[in-house]
Structures are given as C-alpha cells and as structure tokens.
Design a protein around this motif. Sequence first.
Motif, PDB file in Angstrom:
ATOM      1  N   GLY A   6      32.509 -51.513  97.239  1.00  0.00           N
ATOM      2  CA  GLY A   6      32.062 -51.710  98.516  1.00  0.00           C
ATOM      3  C   GLY A   6      30.430 -51.328  98.423  1.00  0.00           C
ATOM      4  O   GLY A   6      29.859 -50.982  97.474  1.00  0.00           O
ATOM      5  N   CYS A   7      30.060 -50.965  99.819  1.00  0.00           N
ATOM      6  CA  CYS A   7      28.585 -50.796  99.868  1.00  0.00           C
ATOM      7  C   CYS A   7      27.997 -49.409  99.574  1.00  0.00           C
ATOM      8  O   CYS A   7      26.907 -49.066  99.429  1.00  0.00           O
ATOM      9  N   SER A   8      28.849 -48.592  99.382  1.00  0.00           N
ATOM     10  CA  SER A   8      28.759 -46.975  99.105  1.00  0.00           C
ATOM     11  C   SER A   8      27.849 -46.998  97.844  1.00  0.00           C
ATOM     12  O   SER A   8      27.278 -46.026  97.341  1.00  0.00           O
ATOM     13  N   TYR A   9      28.169 -47.878  96.866  1.00  0.00           N
ATOM     14  CA  TYR A   9      27.626 -48.113  95.487  1.00  0.00           C
ATOM     15  C   TYR A   9      26.647 -49.305  95.252  1.00  0.00           C
ATOM     16  O   TYR A   9      26.630 -49.709  93.994  1.00  0.00           O
ATOM     17  N   LEU A  10      25.946 -49.525  96.329  1.00  0.00           N
ATOM     18  CA  LEU A  10      25.259 -50.963  96.231  1.00  0.00           C
ATOM     19  C   LEU A  10      24.210 -50.754  95.364  1.00  0.00           C
ATOM     20  O   LEU A  10      23.619 -51.935  94.772  1.00  0.00           O
ATOM     21  N   ILE A  28      26.067 -59.421  97.260  1.00  0.00           N
ATOM     22  CA  ILE A  28      25.933 -58.071  98.082  1.00  0.00           C
ATOM     23  C   ILE A  28      25.875 -58.451  99.507  1.00  0.00           C
ATOM     24  O   ILE A  28      26.488 -57.666 100.437  1.00  0.00           O
ATOM     25  N   ALA A  29      25.378 -59.898  99.824  1.00  0.00           N
ATOM     26  CA  ALA A  29      25.362 -60.073 101.394  1.00  0.00           C
ATOM     27  C   ALA A  29      26.512 -60.230 101.831  1.00  0.00           C
ATOM     28  O   ALA A  29      27.185 -59.914 103.007  1.00  0.00           O
ATOM     29  N   GLU A  30      27.674 -60.915 100.808  1.00  0.00           N
ATOM     30  CA  GLU A  30      28.995 -61.048 101.274  1.00  0.00           C
ATOM     31  C   GLU A  30      29.688 -59.765 101.783  1.00  0.00           C
ATOM     32  O   GLU A  30      30.145 -59.592 102.773  1.00  0.00           O
ATOM     33  N   ILE A  31      29.576 -58.736 100.863  1.00  0.00           N
ATOM     34  CA  ILE A  31      30.418 -57.439 101.026  1.00  0.00           C
ATOM     35  C   ILE A  31      29.615 -56.656 102.053  1.00  0.00           C
ATOM     36  O   ILE A  31      30.365 -55.992 103.007  1.00  0.00           O
ATOM     37  N   TRP A  32      28.362 -56.723 102.425  1.00  0.00           N
ATOM     38  CA  TRP A  32      27.711 -56.119 103.186  1.00  0.00           C
ATOM     39  C   TRP A  32      28.173 -56.500 104.934  1.00  0.00           C
ATOM     40  O   TRP A  32      28.464 -55.836 105.715  1.00  0.00           O
ATOM     41  N   GLU A  33      28.306 -57.928 104.835  1.00  0.00           N
ATOM     42  CA  GLU A  33      28.775 -58.753 106.007  1.00  0.00           C
ATOM     43  C   GLU A  33      30.077 -58.225 106.416  1.00  0.00           C
ATOM     44  O   GLU A  33      30.574 -58.048 107.680  1.00  0.00           O
ATOM     45  N   LEU A  34      30.986 -58.155 105.484  1.00  0.00           N
ATOM     46  CA  LEU A  34      32.509 -57.769 105.608  1.00  0.00           C
ATOM     47  C   LEU A  34      32.521 -56.532 105.906  1.00  0.00           C
ATOM     48  O   LEU A  34      33.259 -56.109 106.928  1.00  0.00           O
ATOM     49  N   GLU A  35      31.748 -55.365 105.732  1.00  0.00           N
ATOM     50  CA  GLU A  35      31.677 -54.258 105.859  1.00  0.00           C
ATOM     51  C   GLU A  35      31.260 -53.724 107.113  1.00  0.00           C
ATOM     52  O   GLU A  35      31.468 -52.890 108.028  1.00  0.00           O
ATOM     53  N   TYR A  36      30.153 -54.331 107.528  1.00  0.00           N
ATOM     54  CA  TYR A  36      29.328 -54.038 108.697  1.00  0.00           C
ATOM     55  C   TYR A  36      29.276 -55.242 109.874  1.00  0.00           C
ATOM     56  O   TYR A  36      28.848 -54.908 110.897  1.00  0.00           O
ATOM     57  N   GLY A  37      29.715 -56.523 109.608  1.00  0.00           N
ATOM     58  CA  GLY A  37      29.743 -57.395 110.407  1.00  0.00           C
ATOM     59  C   GLY A  37      28.536 -58.029 110.880  1.00  0.00           C
ATOM     60  O   GLY A  37      28.370 -58.889 111.611  1.00  0.00           O
ATOM     61  N   THR A  38      27.482 -57.985 110.081  1.00  0.00           N
ATOM     62  CA  THR A  38      26.188 -58.525 110.218  1.00  0.00           C
ATOM     63  C   THR A  38      25.521 -58.365 108.983  1.00  0.00           C
ATOM     64  O   THR A  38      25.629 -57.338 108.185  1.00  0.00           O
ATOM     65  N   LEU A  46      20.998 -55.273 106.830  1.00  0.00           N
ATOM     66  CA  LEU A  46      20.809 -55.307 105.151  1.00  0.00           C
ATOM     67  C   LEU A  46      19.479 -54.737 104.822  1.00  0.00           C
ATOM     68  O   LEU A  46      18.580 -54.994 105.432  1.00  0.00           O
ATOM     69  N   PRO A  47      19.813 -54.088 103.485  1.00  0.00           N
ATOM     70  CA  PRO A  47      18.536 -53.346 103.139  1.00  0.00           C
ATOM     71  C   PRO A  47      17.339 -54.549 103.100  1.00  0.00           C
ATOM     72  O   PRO A  47      17.409 -55.684 102.699  1.00  0.00           O
ATOM     73  N   SER A  48      16.026 -54.259 103.511  1.00  0.00           N
ATOM     74  CA  SER A  48      14.929 -54.785 103.634  1.00  0.00           C
ATOM     75  C   SER A  48      14.758 -55.964 102.345  1.00  0.00           C
ATOM     76  O   SER A  48      14.444 -57.092 102.456  1.00  0.00           O
ATOM     77  N   ARG A  49      14.754 -55.279 101.229  1.00  0.00           N
ATOM     78  CA  ARG A  49      14.402 -56.073  99.982  1.00  0.00           C
ATOM     79  C   ARG A  49      15.472 -57.170  99.773  1.00  0.00           C
ATOM     80  O   ARG A  49      15.296 -58.119  99.178  1.00  0.00           O
ATOM     81  N   ILE A  50      16.607 -56.519  99.885  1.00  0.00           N
ATOM     82  CA  ILE A  50      17.732 -57.485  99.484  1.00  0.00           C
ATOM     83  C   ILE A  50      17.721 -58.703 100.517  1.00  0.00           C
ATOM     84  O   ILE A  50      18.230 -59.775 100.153  1.00  0.00           O
ATOM     85  N   PHE A  51      17.455 -58.286 101.769  1.00  0.00           N
ATOM     86  CA  PHE A  51      17.302 -59.575 102.731  1.00  0.00           C
ATOM     87  C   PHE A  51      16.515 -60.366 102.321  1.00  0.00           C
ATOM     88  O   PHE A  51      16.312 -61.577 102.631  1.00  0.00           O
ATOM     89  N   ALA A  52      15.048 -59.903 101.813  1.00  0.00           N
ATOM     90  CA  ALA A  52      14.013 -60.740 101.630  1.00  0.00           C
ATOM     91  C   ALA A  52      14.532 -61.683 100.248  1.00  0.00           C
ATOM     92  O   ALA A  52      14.218 -62.821  99.935  1.00  0.00           O
ATOM     93  N   PHE A  53      15.259 -60.939  99.055  1.00  0.00           N
ATOM     94  CA  PHE A  53      15.792 -61.586  98.090  1.00  0.00           C
ATOM     95  C   PHE A  53      16.654 -62.778  98.609  1.00  0.00           C
ATOM     96  O   PHE A  53      16.561 -64.101  98.113  1.00  0.00           O
ATOM     97  N   LEU A  54      17.691 -62.350  99.428  1.00  0.00           N
ATOM     98  CA  LEU A  54      18.469 -63.417  99.991  1.00  0.00           C
ATOM     99  C   LEU A  54      17.996 -64.590 100.428  1.00  0.00           C
ATOM    100  O   LEU A  54      18.193 -65.855 100.229  1.00  0.00           O
ATOM    101  N   PHE A  55      16.819 -64.265 101.349  1.00  0.00           N
ATOM    102  CA  PHE A  55      15.978 -65.348 101.992  1.00  0.00           C
ATOM    103  C   PHE A  55      15.255 -66.342 100.873  1.00  0.00           C
ATOM    104  O   PHE A  55      15.371 -67.571 101.335  1.00  0.00           O
ATOM    105  N   PHE A  56      14.490 -65.765 100.309  1.00  0.00           N
ATOM    106  CA  PHE A  56      13.853 -66.444  99.208  1.00  0.00           C
ATOM    107  C   PHE A  56      14.495 -67.248  98.050  1.00  0.00           C
ATOM    108  O   PHE A  56      14.262 -68.176  97.636  1.00  0.00           O
ATOM    109  N   LEU A  57      15.720 -66.667  97.828  1.00  0.00           N
ATOM    110  CA  LEU A  57      16.685 -67.256  96.721  1.00  0.00           C
ATOM    111  C   LEU A  57      17.490 -68.585  97.470  1.00  0.00           C
ATOM    112  O   LEU A  57      18.324 -69.290  96.506  1.00  0.00           O
ATOM    113  N   ASN A  58      17.400 -68.775  98.876  1.00  0.00           N
ATOM    114  CA  ASN A  58      18.180 -69.678  99.416  1.00  0.00           C
ATOM    115  C   ASN A  58      17.404 -70.570 100.676  1.00  0.00           C
ATOM    116  O   ASN A  58      17.704 -70.990 101.521  1.00  0.00           O
TER     117      ASN A  58
END
Length: 296
Positions: free
Chosen positions: A94-98, A134-144, A148-160
């Motif tokens: 889960g996200c506690s050890y992200l 990371i995005a998948e488990i974050w959305e499962l845990e927080y529903g949105t 998402l941490p800003s850098r992970i959000f940017a990575f997700l955006f740029f890689l897709n």
Amino acid sequence: MKGELIVYNGMCSKEEERRRVPSRWEKDGLVAEYSRGNKVQVRSPDSLCDSIKFLIKVGDLSPPSPTTPTAELFLFLSDRFSAIKQEFVISRVGCSYLAILETIVNFYLFTLLEPTKTHQHKAYSEAYSTVCYIAEIWELEYGTLDTLPSRIFAFLFFLNLDDLCLLNKLMRSTEQSCLEQCVSIYRCYLSGNFHRFRKILDGLDPLLRAALVRVAEEKVGRRAGRVLATAFKNKRLRYSLEKWRKYTYSTRVPFLVDERGIDFTTSKEEEEEERGCNDDVWRDGLIDINILSEQM
C-alpha cells in the motif's frame, strides 16, 4: 496453509542464503533475487526499505552526485529492484511505503540520462509500469489521482502522452501545482511546436526530462527533423548543426554537413557518388556527427 505468505525480516531468506553464491556486489549481505512464479516468502515492508537502502549504497546512487551504473551493475540492480517490486505487489503493502516504489522509478529514470542508453528499453518499461502501478494503488486507496505526489503525477503524465483517456482524467485535476507545466508540454507535443517543447524541457529537472526522453527522441525529434529538412531545402538555406542536434535529439543527420552547416539539398547517397564513402564516417545510412567533426 497452502498459499499463505511467510513474511520474514532481512534482505534475503535463509533458504536463498544457503543455496546461492553471493555476487561481487553482495559482500556485505545478500539481497533476494528476482524469481518467476508464486513466491511464498516475502520480506517485511521495513526489510524492503533496508534492501533499497543497501542497493542505493552498492550502486553509488545517493544524491547529490549519483554514479551511472555500468551495464553489468545495471543488470544486478534491476534484478534486485524487480524482486522488491514483486514482493511489494504480492504483499499489497500500500501507499504507506510508497517511497520504495518511488526510489525504483527514480533509478530507472536516472539510467535513461546515460548517453549510450545501453538498457533504454528495459529502463523505460520498468519506469512506466512502476509509475502506473503507483497511480493504481493510490487511486484505490484515496479514490482520486488529484492528491498524487506532484512528481509522480508529472511522471505519470509525461510517460503517457499518447493515452488520451488518462490525460483527460489528469487534466481535470484541481490540486496539482505541476499541471500547468504538464499541459504546456502536451500542447507542444500535439501541435508539433518543437521549439517550445525544447525550451520547457530544458527547464525541467533531470528526472522529469528523463521521463520525456523517449517521446522527445522518437516523436518530437523526428518530426522536427522532417519540418526543418523540408523548410530549409525549399529555401536552399543551410541550418546550424548545433541546432539540429538540439531539436532532433540526435547526433546523426542524413545530409551533407560542412563548416557552413547542413545542406538539405544534398543527400548522403548523392555525396557518396561524388566523393566516395568512408566507412568510419558513414554508418547505417547516416552521418555520425561526432566523427565528422573530428575530421573537419
């Protein structure tokens, strides 16, 4: 009980320690290696963290001046990071050890900055799959994904950048400080504005640039090359070699290069007919600019 996970403390199970010979990088302790199939023994979350810290030390990856791993060391680290990711998923940590997964993403993006990109495909695919997980488990845990941490959000955006469905979802975010920058990159990508794309890219930190390296080289750069070649050929004008390398993300150009720049009216084949071909310069139908510069 069949199928029950056995959680242990330590970087490697006792069973694996007994059967395996340490590699050259495991003098101070073994780290569990990756294995296909169902694992019944997994490390505790804290032990996964300890394993990550050990690998960072072994690979000399600590900031502020991490060292690019050799090809052999990359394979070792990649195998051990794959095992850590595998156990993270199996254990449903889960996200506690992200931070464990974030470190793995950072490692692969860092290796994409290495000029020769020996393991580019492996590094890119692992960074991509880990960020998506990371995005998948974050959305499962927080529903949105808004939080998402800003850098992970940017990575997700740029890689897709080619996943319109995901990007539409991300662009509706109201809480991401990096969203404006991400959208600017996307607009440049769609419109083919390679000048603006490069300007924004140069302002990013190294790991964010690495997340865009594949789309920059394979799509934006190739598109820039076609546009430049057409425009300057029609005008019969020369173009700066330095700028070509900057906007195409390549040291190679399939046209004649001399002290005045690139001549788009003369192809490599025509030049071969007139002057002959030096095998040390012409390779794979393209000019290696680094070698050519040494001869001029």
